[in-house]
Design an enzyme around this catalytic site. Structure first.
Site, PDB file in Angstrom:
ATOM      1  N   ARG A  45       0.812  -1.217   0.000  1.00 17.81           N
ATOM      2  CA  ARG A  45       0.000   0.000   0.000  1.00 17.81           C
ATOM      3  C   ARG A  45       0.846   1.268   0.000  1.00 17.81           C
ATOM      4  O   ARG A  45       0.378   2.319  -0.424  1.00 17.81           O
ATOM      5  CB  ARG A  45      -0.922   0.011   1.225  1.00 17.81           C
ATOM      6  CG  ARG A  45      -1.955  -1.097   1.215  1.00 17.81           C
ATOM      7  CD  ARG A  45      -2.871  -1.030   2.408  1.00 17.81           C
ATOM      8  NE  ARG A  45      -3.682   0.183   2.397  1.00 17.81           N
ATOM      9  CZ  ARG A  45      -4.652   0.431   3.267  1.00 17.81           C
ATOM     10  NH1 ARG A  45      -4.921  -0.456   4.227  1.00 17.81           N
ATOM     11  NH2 ARG A  45      -5.346   1.555   3.195  1.00 17.81           N
ATOM     12  N   LYS A 144       1.554 -19.378   6.219  1.00 17.97           N
ATOM     13  CA  LYS A 144       0.786 -19.720   7.410  1.00 17.97           C
ATOM     14  C   LYS A 144       0.619 -18.445   8.254  1.00 17.97           C
ATOM     15  O   LYS A 144       1.425 -17.512   8.139  1.00 17.97           O
ATOM     16  CB  LYS A 144       1.477 -20.840   8.205  1.00 17.97           C
ATOM     17  CG  LYS A 144       2.849 -20.462   8.805  1.00 17.97           C
ATOM     18  CD  LYS A 144       2.733 -19.955  10.227  1.00 17.97           C
ATOM     19  CE  LYS A 144       4.083 -19.666  10.838  1.00 17.97           C
ATOM     20  NZ  LYS A 144       4.009 -19.016  12.142  1.00 17.97           N
ATOM     21  N   ASP A 173       5.286 -23.889   4.431  1.00 15.10           N
ATOM     22  CA  ASP A 173       5.794 -24.000   5.796  1.00 15.10           C
ATOM     23  C   ASP A 173       7.310 -24.066   5.658  1.00 15.10           C
ATOM     24  O   ASP A 173       7.853 -25.077   5.218  1.00 15.10           O
ATOM     25  CB  ASP A 173       5.258 -25.256   6.485  1.00 15.10           C
ATOM     26  CG  ASP A 173       5.690 -25.347   7.953  1.00 15.10           C
ATOM     27  OD1 ASP A 173       6.754 -24.798   8.292  1.00 15.10           O
ATOM     28  OD2 ASP A 173       4.969 -25.958   8.755  1.00 15.10           O
ATOM     29  N   HIS A 174       7.989 -22.984   6.021  1.00 14.06           N
ATOM     30  CA  HIS A 174       9.422 -22.901   5.705  1.00 14.06           C
ATOM     31  C   HIS A 174      10.241 -23.968   6.414  1.00 14.06           C
ATOM     32  O   HIS A 174      11.344 -24.288   5.985  1.00 14.06           O
ATOM     33  CB  HIS A 174       9.964 -21.495   6.025  1.00 14.06           C
ATOM     34  CG  HIS A 174      10.120 -21.199   7.474  1.00 14.06           C
ATOM     35  ND1 HIS A 174       9.112 -20.676   8.248  1.00 14.06           N
ATOM     36  CD2 HIS A 174      11.180 -21.359   8.305  1.00 14.06           C
ATOM     37  CE1 HIS A 174       9.540 -20.519   9.480  1.00 14.06           C
ATOM     38  NE2 HIS A 174      10.794 -20.927   9.543  1.00 14.06           N
ATOM     39  N   LYS A 178      14.021 -26.807   5.219  1.00 14.85           N
ATOM     40  CA  LYS A 178      15.318 -26.961   5.891  1.00 14.85           C
ATOM     41  C   LYS A 178      15.978 -28.269   5.451  1.00 14.85           C
ATOM     42  O   LYS A 178      15.326 -29.306   5.308  1.00 14.85           O
ATOM     43  CB  LYS A 178      15.139 -26.930   7.404  1.00 14.85           C
ATOM     44  CG  LYS A 178      14.733 -25.557   7.939  1.00 14.85           C
ATOM     45  CD  LYS A 178      14.578 -25.586   9.454  1.00 14.85           C
ATOM     46  CE  LYS A 178      14.207 -24.200   9.994  1.00 14.85           C
ATOM     47  NZ  LYS A 178      15.310 -23.245   9.869  1.00 14.85           N
ATOM     48  N   ASP A 231       0.393 -20.246  16.157  1.00 16.22           N
ATOM     49  CA  ASP A 231       1.544 -19.687  15.447  1.00 16.22           C
ATOM     50  C   ASP A 231       2.585 -20.735  15.105  1.00 16.22           C
ATOM     51  O   ASP A 231       3.224 -20.651  14.055  1.00 16.22           O
ATOM     52  CB  ASP A 231       2.194 -18.583  16.296  1.00 16.22           C
ATOM     53  CG  ASP A 231       3.311 -17.866  15.559  1.00 16.22           C
ATOM     54  OD1 ASP A 231       3.057 -17.404  14.425  1.00 16.22           O
ATOM     55  OD2 ASP A 231       4.425 -17.766  16.106  1.00 16.22           O
ATOM     56  N   HIS A 236       4.240 -25.839  12.146  1.00 12.22           N
ATOM     57  CA  HIS A 236       5.631 -26.296  12.132  1.00 12.22           C
ATOM     58  C   HIS A 236       5.823 -27.621  12.863  1.00 12.22           C
ATOM     59  O   HIS A 236       6.391 -28.575  12.320  1.00 12.22           O
ATOM     60  CB  HIS A 236       6.546 -25.250  12.776  1.00 12.22           C
ATOM     61  CG  HIS A 236       6.596 -23.954  12.037  1.00 12.22           C
ATOM     62  ND1 HIS A 236       6.423 -23.851  10.680  1.00 12.22           N
ATOM     63  CD2 HIS A 236       6.821 -22.682  12.474  1.00 12.22           C
ATOM     64  CE1 HIS A 236       6.540 -22.589  10.303  1.00 12.22           C
ATOM     65  NE2 HIS A 236       6.770 -21.867  11.368  1.00 12.22           N
ATOM     66  N   LYS A 336       8.467 -18.845  23.382  1.00 12.06           N
ATOM     67  CA  LYS A 336       9.263 -17.642  23.163  1.00 12.06           C
ATOM     68  C   LYS A 336       9.938 -17.232  24.462  1.00 12.06           C
ATOM     69  O   LYS A 336       9.524 -17.599  25.555  1.00 12.06           O
ATOM     70  CB  LYS A 336       8.377 -16.516  22.641  1.00 12.06           C
ATOM     71  CG  LYS A 336       7.876 -16.764  21.223  1.00 12.06           C
ATOM     72  CD  LYS A 336       7.218 -15.545  20.636  1.00 12.06           C
ATOM     73  CE  LYS A 336       6.894 -15.752  19.164  1.00 12.06           C
ATOM     74  NZ  LYS A 336       8.100 -15.924  18.323  1.00 12.06           N
ATOM     75  N   LYS A 341      17.989 -20.576  21.650  1.00 16.24           N
ATOM     76  CA  LYS A 341      17.311 -20.790  20.379  1.00 16.24           C
ATOM     77  C   LYS A 341      17.715 -22.153  19.846  1.00 16.24           C
ATOM     78  O   LYS A 341      18.908 -22.415  19.626  1.00 16.24           O
ATOM     79  CB  LYS A 341      17.692 -19.702  19.377  1.00 16.24           C
ATOM     80  CG  LYS A 341      17.093 -19.915  17.993  1.00 16.24           C
ATOM     81  CD  LYS A 341      17.527 -18.818  17.026  1.00 16.24           C
ATOM     82  CE  LYS A 341      16.935 -19.060  15.646  1.00 16.24           C
ATOM     83  NZ  LYS A 341      17.326 -17.997  14.686  1.00 16.24           N
TER      84      LYS A 341
END
Length: 480
Positions: A45, A144, A173-174, A178, A231, A236, A336, A341
């Site tokens: 936009r 997603k 779905d990334h 992988k 999420d 995933h 989270k 990680k």
């Protein structure tokens, strides 16, 4: 080298486009994977001219691409492919302007990548059709989440399906892009070592964990409506579970692979009513410290309600109720603001029938998806010295080292190429998405009916204590 096409990125000024898609396309260009005739058009936009967008895209690409991989000359060459078109996706008339801008090129492949909020999916598809941009050579890519419930997913799938044939719909779905995730199938179905023991008779339990140190960043408005279940777990983690639990497909093609994944989702034992109190744990992070920095509680994050009861952590004990996996618990968790990680799949094998040595331990197969991609098998061996003192040792396969990779392919690079080439093997089929929601919906309903506030956990911890108790009931522990 890829097929020639036009790549239209709706939501071209958003985080996904600037942080993932443009860098992935840059890498594909740099590695000469893109046909010289591939054109990329970003749409959003914002009223930007082409030069302003190129400056924005370059700034973000420099930040996302490793310094050694970014060359100004290569960027200038890549930028020749890249253009920008201001467009309000809610206005049908805007798509007539878009069609005029693209021109009539019958038979040219056009990939419409919807890096937008799901609420825009139906409008965009409908407007593409009315403007003559949804012909047989066009494809649509959906990010997603596909809806926020089974009913909303059905509505989106039905609306998109009225415009695009299922063979031209790519639900991305990334995680499936992988390298290590795809190696799961090679590990299972190309090695005689594992297939005979990949079943309930030999595997004690399975853990699938996706932990993040980051919070919600700039996604507070979306995340506070979604939570960790919608999420992450609904897509995933369930996709990872499918690849672990699926039967060998008859052949390695889209229809066969996705058909076996649907069977796994349909075999998941329902978690309904009061069962949610025993088999699921919801958590929400409170103030804490990560990496030496103070972190605010979730309810103080931007665009989050101060009395929010949205979960930022979820753990579930699932069971695949079929011949191969009956009785084997699958523990899924994601959250989270956790201590580290990482994304890991851990298969713990049953102990030997008779323990000869006092300090004997079980064997584990650990599949790491991030931060590094590796596969390791934990075995017991005698430590040097007198006596039979056993210690665990690991047989490691570091994929980057094994194949002498200087740089790992990012998931989006592979998936974008698959869309251009028309290969849907690593994408979700309509019935897959709906089967996942069919299992998740009763859990969400159970949370509403038997309300319990999310369990608090300090930022920088391993999650709420109740998640550990979920495993301790059966004598297990989360793999660290």
């Amino acid at each position: 080298m890829s097929t020639s096409c036009d790549m239209l990125v709706f939501g071209g000024t958003g985080d996904l486009a600037l942080h993932k898609l443009i860098p992935a396309l840059y890498h594909l260009h740099r590695d000469r994977r893109l046909n010289p005739d591939v054109r990329i058009l970003a749409l959003a936009r914002q009223e930007l001219d082409r030069d302003a967008y190129l400056a924005l895209a370059e700034r973000h690409c420099r930040a996302q691409v490793a310094q050694a991989d970014f060359q100004s000359e290569t960027w200038r060459d890549f930028a020749q492919r890249l253009d920008y078109f201001p467009l309000d996706a809610t206005q049908r008339s805007e798509f007539v302007r878009l069609a005029h801008h693209l021109g009539q090129q019958d038979g040219r492949i056009r990939v419409h990548y919807l890096a937008t909020a799901p609420r825009l999916f139906r409008d965009i598809a409908s407007h593409l059709e009315s403007a003559g941009l949804a012909g047989q050579a066009s494809r649509i890519v959906l990010e997603k989440p596909i809806g926020h419930s089974l009913d909303s997913a059905l509505e989106i799938n039905e609306a998109i399906g009225q415009v695009f044939a299922e063979s031209r719909i790519y639900r991305i779905d990334h995680y499936l892009g992988k390298e290590t995730v795809q190696n799961l199938m090679a590990l299972r179905f190309a090695n005689a070592l594992f297939e005979p023991i990949w079943r309930a008779g030999h595997i004690e339990h399975v853990q699938i964990s996706v932990s993040e140190t980051l919070g919600i960043e700039n996604r507070g408005g979306y995340y506070d409506q979604a939570g960790a279940m919608r999420d992450m777990l609904q897509n995933h983690l369930l996709q990872l579970l499918c690849l672990i639990a699926m039967e060998a497909p008859g052949r390695f093609d889209a229809k066969s692979v996705r058909g076996e994944k649907v069977k796994v989702l349909e075999a998941l034992k329902p978690i309904t009513g009061m069962d949610v109190l025993d088999k699921t744990v919801r958590g929400q992070y409170t103030a804490g410290r990560i990496g030496g920095h103070d972190v605010p509680a979730y309810y103080f994050e931007k665009n989050v309600d101060n009395d929010s009861d949205t979960e930022t952590f979820v753990a579930v004990q699932a069971e695949v109720d079929n011949w191969r996996w009956a009785g084997v618990p699958f523990y899924l968790r994601t959250g989270k603001r956790l201590a580290k990680k990482s994304s890991e799949i851990v298969l713990t094998f049953k102990p030997v029938p008779h323990m000869l040595f006092q300090n004997g331990q079980v064997n584990r197969l650990v599949i790491r998806l991030q931060p590094e991609e590796s596969i390791s098998l934990q075995l017991m061996a005698k430590a040097p010295g007198k006596g039979m003192q056993l210690e665990p040792v690991e047989l490691d396969l570091n994929l980057a080292q094994a194949f002498h990779q200087t740089r790992r392919w990012e998931a989006y690079e592979r998936l974008l190429l698959d869309v251009i080439e028309g290969d849907s093997t690593l994408f979700m089929r309509r019935d897959e998405v709906e089967a996942a929601w069919h299992w998740v919906d009763p859990i969400l309903k159970g949370w509403q009916e038997h309300y319990r506030k999310p369990r608090p956990y300090p930022a920088g911890s391993d999650g709420p204590e109740q998640a550990h108790q979920l495993l301790e009931r059966k004598g297990f522990r989360w793999w660290q």
